[in-house]
Structures are given as structure tokens and as C-alpha cells.
Design a protein around this motif. Sequence first.
Motif, mmCIF file in Angstrom:
data_model
loop_
_atom_site.group_PDB
_atom_site.id
_atom_site.type_symbol
_atom_site.label_atom_id
_atom_site.label_comp_id
_atom_site.label_asym_id
_atom_site.label_seq_id
_atom_site.Cartn_x
_atom_site.Cartn_y
_atom_site.Cartn_z
ATOM 1 N N THR A 225 -82.231 -33.204 -49.437
ATOM 2 C CA THR A 225 -81.899 -32.164 -48.458
ATOM 3 C C THR A 225 -80.442 -32.258 -48.032
ATOM 4 O O THR A 225 -79.761 -31.234 -47.862
ATOM 5 C CB THR A 225 -82.830 -32.256 -47.238
ATOM 6 N N GLU A 226 -79.952 -33.461 -47.876
ATOM 7 C CA GLU A 226 -78.542 -33.646 -47.518
ATOM 8 C C GLU A 226 -77.634 -33.058 -48.598
ATOM 9 O O GLU A 226 -76.655 -32.374 -48.298
ATOM 10 C CB GLU A 226 -78.251 -35.138 -47.344
ATOM 11 N N TYR A 227 -77.980 -33.312 -49.851
ATOM 12 C CA TYR A 227 -77.193 -32.758 -50.954
ATOM 13 C C TYR A 227 -77.246 -31.230 -50.951
ATOM 14 O O TYR A 227 -76.211 -30.557 -51.087
ATOM 15 C CB TYR A 227 -77.718 -33.293 -52.289
ATOM 16 N N CYS A 228 -78.454 -30.666 -50.818
ATOM 17 C CA CYS A 228 -78.614 -29.212 -50.885
ATOM 18 C C CYS A 228 -77.916 -28.499 -49.731
ATOM 19 O O CYS A 228 -77.348 -27.418 -49.915
ATOM 20 C CB CYS A 228 -80.099 -28.856 -50.913
ATOM 21 N N ILE A 229 -77.940 -29.080 -48.552
ATOM 22 C CA ILE A 229 -77.228 -28.481 -47.424
ATOM 23 C C ILE A 229 -75.732 -28.444 -47.705
ATOM 24 O O ILE A 229 -75.054 -27.447 -47.426
ATOM 25 C CB ILE A 229 -77.518 -29.266 -46.122
ATOM 26 N N GLY A 230 -75.219 -29.512 -48.303
ATOM 27 C CA GLY A 230 -73.799 -29.552 -48.638
ATOM 28 C C GLY A 230 -73.403 -28.525 -49.687
ATOM 29 O O GLY A 230 -72.240 -28.121 -49.750
ATOM 30 N N LYS A 231 -74.369 -28.084 -50.500
ATOM 31 C CA LYS A 231 -74.085 -27.119 -51.560
ATOM 32 C C LYS A 231 -74.667 -25.731 -51.276
ATOM 33 O O LYS A 231 -74.605 -24.843 -52.134
ATOM 34 C CB LYS A 231 -74.683 -27.629 -52.882
ATOM 35 N N LYS A 232 -75.202 -25.540 -50.102
ATOM 36 C CA LYS A 232 -75.918 -24.299 -49.811
ATOM 37 C C LYS A 232 -75.040 -23.064 -49.976
ATOM 38 O O LYS A 232 -75.508 -22.007 -50.394
ATOM 39 C CB LYS A 232 -76.486 -24.339 -48.394
ATOM 40 N N LYS A 233 -73.773 -23.190 -49.681
ATOM 41 C CA LYS A 233 -72.857 -22.045 -49.779
ATOM 42 C C LYS A 233 -72.770 -21.509 -51.210
ATOM 43 O O LYS A 233 -72.358 -20.355 -51.431
ATOM 44 C CB LYS A 233 -71.462 -22.444 -49.310
ATOM 45 N N ASN A 234 -73.160 -22.303 -52.182
ATOM 46 C CA ASN A 234 -73.084 -21.859 -53.567
ATOM 47 C C ASN A 234 -74.191 -20.876 -53.936
ATOM 48 O O ASN A 234 -74.091 -20.165 -54.934
ATOM 49 C CB ASN A 234 -73.152 -23.065 -54.518
ATOM 50 N N LEU A 235 -75.264 -20.840 -53.140
ATOM 51 C CA LEU A 235 -76.366 -19.927 -53.409
ATOM 52 C C LEU A 235 -76.140 -18.596 -52.710
ATOM 53 O O LEU A 235 -75.919 -18.544 -51.504
ATOM 54 C CB LEU A 235 -77.700 -20.517 -52.932
ATOM 55 N N LYS A 236 -76.229 -17.524 -53.494
ATOM 56 C CA LYS A 236 -76.069 -16.190 -52.919
ATOM 57 C C LYS A 236 -77.372 -15.673 -52.326
ATOM 58 O O LYS A 236 -77.387 -15.067 -51.257
ATOM 59 C CB LYS A 236 -75.581 -15.204 -53.990
ATOM 60 N N LEU A 237 -78.495 -15.934 -53.026
ATOM 61 C CA LEU A 237 -79.774 -15.391 -52.602
ATOM 62 C C LEU A 237 -80.876 -16.432 -52.695
ATOM 63 O O LEU A 237 -80.834 -17.333 -53.532
ATOM 64 C CB LEU A 237 -80.173 -14.201 -53.497
ATOM 65 N N LEU A 238 -81.877 -16.287 -51.838
ATOM 66 C CA LEU A 238 -83.116 -17.048 -51.931
ATOM 67 C C LEU A 238 -84.248 -16.034 -52.104
ATOM 68 O O LEU A 238 -84.371 -15.105 -51.307
ATOM 69 C CB LEU A 238 -83.340 -17.896 -50.675
#
Length: 379
Positions: A225-238
Motif C-alpha cells: 500500500t505504501e508503494y501504491c500510494i507513492g505511485k497513485k498519480k500514475n493511474l488515470k482511472l480506476l
Amino acid sequence: MRKHTGKSVSRRLVLKAAAVGGTALAMPAIVSRSVLASSGEINIMMWSDYLPDPFRDAFTKKTGIKINFTGIGSNDDILNKMKATNGQGFDLISPTLNRSLLWEPLGLIQPFDMKKIPIDKVNPAMAKMGETVWNFGGKGVAWVPHIWGTEGVSWRTDKFKPAGEFPSYGDIWDDANAGKTMGRGHSVMLGAGLALERKGEMAPGSMWAAYQSPEKMTEVWSKLTEYCIGKKKNLKLLWNDADTQKNGLLNEGVIVAQTWDGPPIALKTAGEPVMYRAPVEGAMAWVDGLALPVGVKNVDQVYAFIEACYDAALAGEAIKTHGYNSPVTGADKFAGDVYAKNFADAYPGDALAKLNPWPPEAPWYAEKRTEFVNKFMSA
């Protein structure tokens, strides 16, 4: 050698792995008296793209049964609706194979009368899962297989090119693709973990070990989760359903995504510049089935519907339309050369040998995963 012959062998490998973990359709030439005598309606809650219009139209024309269809995009949708109504309001629902541990204590579904289901027409490995995993307290089979598929990586062939023959779950999180990717909350996070394992940034087998205990799950998913939060800006859509996946690839600027197989394959079949393939880390395999709620009202209609689903010719025409796969023996032979080509493109080389069947999901795992996903989503 016809194209579908080699593919049939590959499909057997897929089914074995899963066991471990626009034209009008023609109805069967021979149908049982129960189907022909049935009438009325059936209320079905099923994944949003599993009942193409030609299938529904042909079924109603032949049997007189009207299908009232409620489309869903997640297993949580099914669970929550059934909990809210105490198992009432629907005649048939479509939970995924690995969710049996969540359903068993709820008492919201009941066993089928297997004498009324032509289960011998289904791949034996998948049929056996209903006899074991979904036979609660030895009271009978409460789940039969309907559709199987995988979750992997899709991309716009005119805007993205994988580094090699296979894409990676890591492509969705790669800074080079920032603002042009999409995935589904919980599974795109799991995909990130598998990519981190491959790069040596997480211990091998961490993501599957997390299913073993709450303590291990907390250890693995805290780091993830720590990793994904740090990279969340890379995702445009969920996304949370098939239409959102299609729209993202067609209209929202998404160039690479973690998706189900059906939606991008349907786009590809329609001539769009889209490809779907199992990633280098291995696609996640699943089997969606049919289950009988305790509040079923239209019982005869349920068995008529399942009989239609288990006709090889009709099942083959259906998978040709929606892009997933059927557990019905021989269905692929009726799906055509385009389906065969799509299957080969999706699982080249050793892709089938590397499938990751979704493990059985305990209630504690689902609860803790939701906590981590909510933390990621709200960040």
C-alpha cells in the motif's frame, strides 16, 4: 490442422490450472421438454457483459422466458445485494469460484437439483469445484461453472509497445506511462506486488503468502500500500466494470491497463487498436459460476437457463461475442477463427503454464484487503 485444435489443448491446461486454485444465436436443435414447457420470467444478477443480447433474445424466443437482467461489476455487488435482501429478489446469481468461504456462513444460497443440470457437458475439473468447494456441510452442490477468464494487461497498439513479447503489471505503475493507465483497486494493487516480486523488491511468493494469515497479509499489504500510494498519480482511472474498461481504452487516453480479458478482446474483435495478453508475471485466472439464492421464485426457469448455457453451440456463439471463455466441452469449436486468434494472442509461449488461479478468499482476508484498498483510494 484447424486453428481451434491447438487452442483446445491450451484450454485444457487453463482449466486444470483454474481447478487448482451481432447475429442472432441459434438455440439447440434438441432441447428438453422442461425448456419447451417453461414460461414466465427469470431474474438474473450477473456480470455486466456475460449475457449478450443475441443470447437473451434467442433464449426468450425459444422458451417464452423473459430475462430480467441486473448487471454487476464485482463480487462485492453480489454479496451486498444478497445480504441486504436476505437472499431474496433474484433467481440466479454469479459468484466467483474463490469466494466460497465468504458465502458459506451466510446461508443465502441453496443446493441445486443436479439431476436437472447437464453437468456432464462441462469440463470435469471445473465441475468438481462445485462438488467440493461449494458443497457446504455436505448438503449438495451450490455452484456450477459458467464463464472463465483471466485478468492481465491490455494496451493501445498505436500508442504503447511492451518491452518484450509480454507486458508487465509494472507497466501500469511505470513513471513513463504516468497519467495514461488504469486498473481495478484491489487487483491492480496485487498486480503491483507481483511486479515488485519479479524485480526483487518484494520476496518471491509474498502476494500469495498473504492469503495464509492476517499477520502475513498485514506485513505484505502494508508495504504494498505504501508503494501504491507513492505511485497513485500514475493511474488515470480506476474501473469496476467492463464498460469502464472499454471506455478508458477508447476515449479516456489510457494506453496500458490491467483489465479482464473480455472487454479488450471485444474491442480488438471490433477492429479497435487494442491488444490483451497475459503479463510476464502470469495472468490471474478465475471462474465465475451460477448459484441459486434461497429466495428463488422461478425454479423451472433457472434450469431451463442453465441448460441453454451448457449447449456447446450456443455457448460458443456467446463467447465469440463477449470475448471470455466457456467451461462447456467443445464450445470453442463453435466460436470461430477470430476467437481462436484472440486466444493465441492472449496466451503465447508459456503463458498458460504461468497462470495464477485466484486463491480461496477467507472473510478476514476480504475485510483487511478492503481496509488497505480504502487507504490507497483515499490517499
